[in-house]
Scaffold this motif. Structure first.
Motif, short mmCIF file in Angstrom:
data_model
loop_
_atom_site.label_atom_id
_atom_site.label_comp_id
_atom_site.label_asym_id
_atom_site.label_seq_id
_atom_site.Cartn_x
_atom_site.Cartn_y
_atom_site.Cartn_z
N LEU A 25 1.28 6.66 -6.76
CA LEU A 25 0.10 7.48 -7.09
C LEU A 25 0.37 8.96 -6.91
N SER A 26 1.30 9.28 -5.99
CA SER A 26 1.51 10.69 -5.69
C SER A 26 2.09 11.44 -6.88
N ASP A 71 -4.91 15.61 -6.31
CA ASP A 71 -5.61 14.97 -5.21
C ASP A 71 -7.08 15.36 -5.24
N ALA A 114 1.00 4.18 -2.74
CA ALA A 114 0.81 5.59 -2.38
C ALA A 114 1.93 6.44 -2.96
N LEU A 160 -1.83 5.03 6.40
CA LEU A 160 -1.88 4.72 4.97
C LEU A 160 -3.02 5.46 4.30
N GLY A 161 -4.14 5.61 5.01
CA GLY A 161 -5.28 6.35 4.46
C GLY A 161 -4.91 7.80 4.19
N THR A 162 -4.02 8.34 5.01
CA THR A 162 -3.61 9.74 4.84
C THR A 162 -2.79 9.93 3.58
N ILE A 163 -1.92 8.97 3.26
CA ILE A 163 -1.01 9.19 2.13
C ILE A 163 -1.51 8.60 0.82
N LEU A 164 -2.48 7.68 0.89
CA LEU A 164 -2.90 6.99 -0.33
C LEU A 164 -3.66 7.96 -1.24
N ARG A 191 -9.53 13.61 -3.42
CA ARG A 191 -10.34 13.04 -2.35
C ARG A 191 -10.95 14.12 -1.47
N VAL A 199 0.84 -1.20 0.00
CA VAL A 199 0.00 0.00 0.00
C VAL A 199 0.88 1.25 0.00
N ALA A 239 -2.67 10.81 -2.26
CA ALA A 239 -2.34 12.22 -2.04
C ALA A 239 -1.12 12.60 -2.87
#
Lengths: 217, 543
Positions: free
Chosen positions: A35-36, A42, A32, B334-338, A44, A28, B340
């Motif tokens: 994806l960045s 961003d 991440a 992980l939720g914070t960086i996924l 979300r 994960v 972003a």
């Protein structure tokens, strides 16, 4: 050798679980990082998701439950039955009083009044040897005459502390002949690093011979 | 009322009074910087002790130091790192940041807080002065199990000084923890509700709850040793020996999380800032931190599986249940960086590495929390590897993430980037080269706390690798020291703006360094509508 079998079984189980968790989290994280770099930016909006968080917490509790169940049942295997920690006064078991002291070991065979000790100073020669017969349960009754020590046979995955004014019991059956190093695991002062002993498992006949003649097996 | 107390410090100070104004300060920022400064110096001292041990262990049967000296080294390294370095650093982080983050002008009971610092300094000096006595410093390990630590088996002033110093500095930590907790609970700015406190402040609240609840147990345990040093016959009863271990570990496990939580909070702030988002799953994280702290009070017996006198299955259950709150925190990271857009600045590198490396410590922690595995791993190098992954590869990376992040705020100086990167990469390589081989050493049968081993043991190769890794860590820490010195020397060219990272929380709304009362007319507290007031402000302006 139930202690080693149980250790290896549970160690394999936990290593697999740990490796899976590590790979998932690392995966994960890498996603991440990749994806960045995406050009769209961003998008979300939400910064929490109580439903997913709740389900996830339940999942974690389930994983914890499985691990506890697997390890606690394995723990039963080294506490009950012919071998195990705090298994005492078993019919046919050979009782040995093990006394740890600063900085060596003494093994007193309760049935035959035979006693083995050493200095643990001059490497191999000064190390006492606990001689045991194969195939028969041996009941080690651990105590200490000064500070806390700990009897550890790394090759057999057995460890139990020796407290002063207290007796801890472990019953072990050695299945095969051989000689293994035992160590003191609890720090006990300046000569702690060399507080070793040997466990030597021999055939029952050889053991009887050793008990009667007193010649080192 | 607070202005009356601190008005003297708002006047510009003449140079000759500068020293006195620091040593007698009631400004939480200065007390925190003093505490952190002393702890950082001690970090280097304890690190030097570790390097000496790694030199001794690099090859079998070496005689660089004898057994007695080696025992002093690991005792002072262990107790120093836990009592005098990482705990004070963790609490100093909270002392510096919590009043700023909750918009308070000062810490509650500033003089009590200052007393905490002085007790800490006195304690540290007492522990270290053991090296000057004829018998040397304490040599019973940081756990100081009885009856080994009684006068019968460990006579000498070194252990007495260790007891005195550990006791005193722990009292100091309780005072600092208590006043910061008080500040977070009762001194928040208008609008700063409990659920608008930043994640770091929450982590400090959970930390200080553990300090208040668990640290007094260490005082009781140390008192028991003190009693035993006067009347060694006391320990002719098993009750006191096993009782000591219960008292000690009732403190000894929560302190592990005291040395970890504030850095979880720091990593959370750093991840959110450099992901340019609010921290994901805020409420779940707060809840998990509190649950983690509560559960930590019930796990202590997992250090006592091999005593034959603890309810192993119960402590195993409570310990393994920690998977739930720990897992939620990882989910939030992980939720914070996924998804972003991440900015890979230096604090972010440390924070991301913390996430991966602490995981190794956490996962092996589940192993040692299983009695059937612990019977083999307990008191072996496996445990040494495990807790260094949590404390060094984990907590210290979180600490450095926070250090590089908040240093500009606290000093007004930007640290150097290149030396910072050298520090990071050397530490990343060094920690893994040092501590990974120790897992195999432990499984291979190497006990901890041994000054040497035999060539026939087969421990030589892994120990040599570990010692080389320790050298790499040493180089990394030199880069860190050089960075601090050079940045200070060139401080005029390296002035830090108020909010160099575009961070989200109140401390970034004030100047760098902040004024004595934290906020003033030129730097007022912005409106607080969430736990990220500055992010809200930026988003309002841009929309």
């Amino acid at each position: 050798m139930v202690f080693l079998e149980v250790f290896e079984r549970i160690f394999t189980f936990e290593i697999v679980v740990a490796a899976a968790v590590f790979v998932i989290i690392l995966g994960v994280l890498v996603v991440a990082l990749l994806l960045s770099r995406k050009p769209s930016g961003d998008k979300r909006k939400r910064d929490s998701h109580p439903l997913i968080e709740g389900i996830y917490a339940l999942l974690l509790a389930g994983v914890a439950g499985v691990i506890v169940y697997v390890t606690a049942s394995a723990h039963q295997d080294v506490q009950e039955g012919p071998n195990g920690y705090q298994v005492a006064n078993q019919a046919g078991a050979i009782p040995v009083d093990v006394t740890a002291f600063q900085w060596c070991w003494r093994f007193d065979y309760a049935d035959t009044a035979k006693s083995v000790t050493g200095t643990c100073r001059e490497k191999d020669a000064g190390l006492p040897t606990l001689v045991v017969p194969t195939g028969k349960p041996v009941e080690l009754r651990l105590t200490s005459s000064d500070v806390i020590h700990s009897l550890w046979i790394p090759d057999k995955a057995v460890k139990l502390d020796a407290f002063p004014h207290q007796t801890n019991t472990v019953t072990i059956t050695f299945d095969e002949e051989g000689r293994w190093l035992g160590r003191c695991a609890e720090f006990c002062g300046p000569y702690h690093p060399s507080m070793h002993f040997y466990v030597k498992a021999v055939s029952p006949q050889e053991y009887e011979q050793w008990q009667q003649q007193g010649t080192p097996a | 009322m607070t202005t009356d107390l601190t008005v003297a410090e708002e006047l510009p100070e003449p140079r000759e009074r500068l020293l006195r104004s620091w040593l007698g300060t009631t400004d939480h920022k200065r007390i925190a910087l003093l505490t952190a400064g002393v702890a950082l110096v001690l970090l280097f001292v304890m690190g030097a002790l570790a390097l000496t041990m790694r030199a001794q262990l690099a090859q079998p049967e070496q005689n660089i130091v004898d057994n007695e000296t080696y025992n002093q080294l690991f005792t002072i390294h262990g107790s120093g790192m836990i009592y005098l370095v990482v705990t004070p650093l963790a609490l100093a982080l909270g002392l510096y940041l919590v009043p700023l983050q909750v918009g308070a002008p000062a810490v509650a009971a500033p003089r009590t807080t200052m007393l905490g610092f002085w007790l800490y300094v006195f304690g540290a000096l007492a522990v270290l002065s053991g090296f000057l006595t004829s018998g040397g410093a304490a040599k019973e390990g940081w756990t100081a199990y009885t009856p080994l630590s009684t006068a019968r088996f460990s006579p000498g002033a070194g252990t007495d000084l260790w007891l005195l110093g550990t006791f005193t500095s722990t009292v100091g930590m309780i005072l600092i923890g208590g006043t910061v907790l008080w500040t977070a609970l009762l001194k928040r700015a208008p609008g700063m509700t409990m659920l608008r406190m930043p994640v770091l402040s929450w982590s400090v609240v959970a930390t200080n709850l553990m300090v208040i609840a668990a640290f007094p147990s260490l005082l009781a345990a140390l008192g028991l040793i003190a009693l035993g040093r006067m009347t060694p016959d006391l320990f002719d009863s098993n009750l006191y020996n096993i009782g000591y271990q219960h008292l000690f570990w009732f403190y000894g496990h929560p302190v592990v999380y005291v040395m970890f939580f504030p850095f979880v909070g720091a990593v959370a702030e750093v991840l959110a800032t450099f992901a340019q988002r609010r921290f994901f799953g805020y409420k779940a994280t707060v809840l998990s931190l509190l649950a983690f702290a509560a559960l930590s009070m019930s796990v202590w017996g997992h250090h006592m599986f091999t005593t034959g006198q603890a309810a192993d299955d119960y402590y195993s259950l409570t310990s393994i249940l920690l998977i739930v709150p720990a897992g939620i925190e990882y989910f939030a990271f992980l939720g914070t960086i996924l998804g972003a857009r991440l900015r890979f600045r230096l604090p972010m590198l440390f924070a991301l590495t913390f996430v991966v490396q602490f995981l190794v410590g956490g996962l092996t922690g589940i192993m040692v929390a299983s009695p059937v595995l612990d019977y083999q791993m307990h008191d072996s190098y496996f445990v040494v590897a495990h807790f260094h992954y949590t404390l060094f590869a984990g907590s210290l990376f979180g600490l450095f993430a926070g250090f590089y992040f908040w240093f500009p705020k606290a000093t007004g100086i930007m640290l150097r980037n290149r030396l910072g990167h050298a520090h990071f990469w050397l530490l990343l390589v060094g920690t893994n080269v040092t501590f990974l081989p120790m897992f195999w050493l432990g499984l291979g049968g190497m006990p901890r706390r041994v000054a040497t081993y035999l060539p026939t043991d087969g421990f030589g190769t892994f120990n040599l690798i570990a010692s080389i890794g320790a050298g790499i860590i040493g180089l990394g820490m030199l880069a860190f020291a050089a960075n601090l010195v050079l940045s200070f020397v060139r401080r005029r060219e390296r002035r830090a703006p108020d909010n160099p990272w575009e961070a989200h929380t109140l401390e970034w709304a004030t100047s760098s360094p902040p004024p004595p009362l934290n906020f003033d007319e030129r730097h007022p507290i912005p409106p607080i509508h969430s736990f990220t007031p500055l992010l809200d402000l930026r988003r309002e302006r841009s929309s």
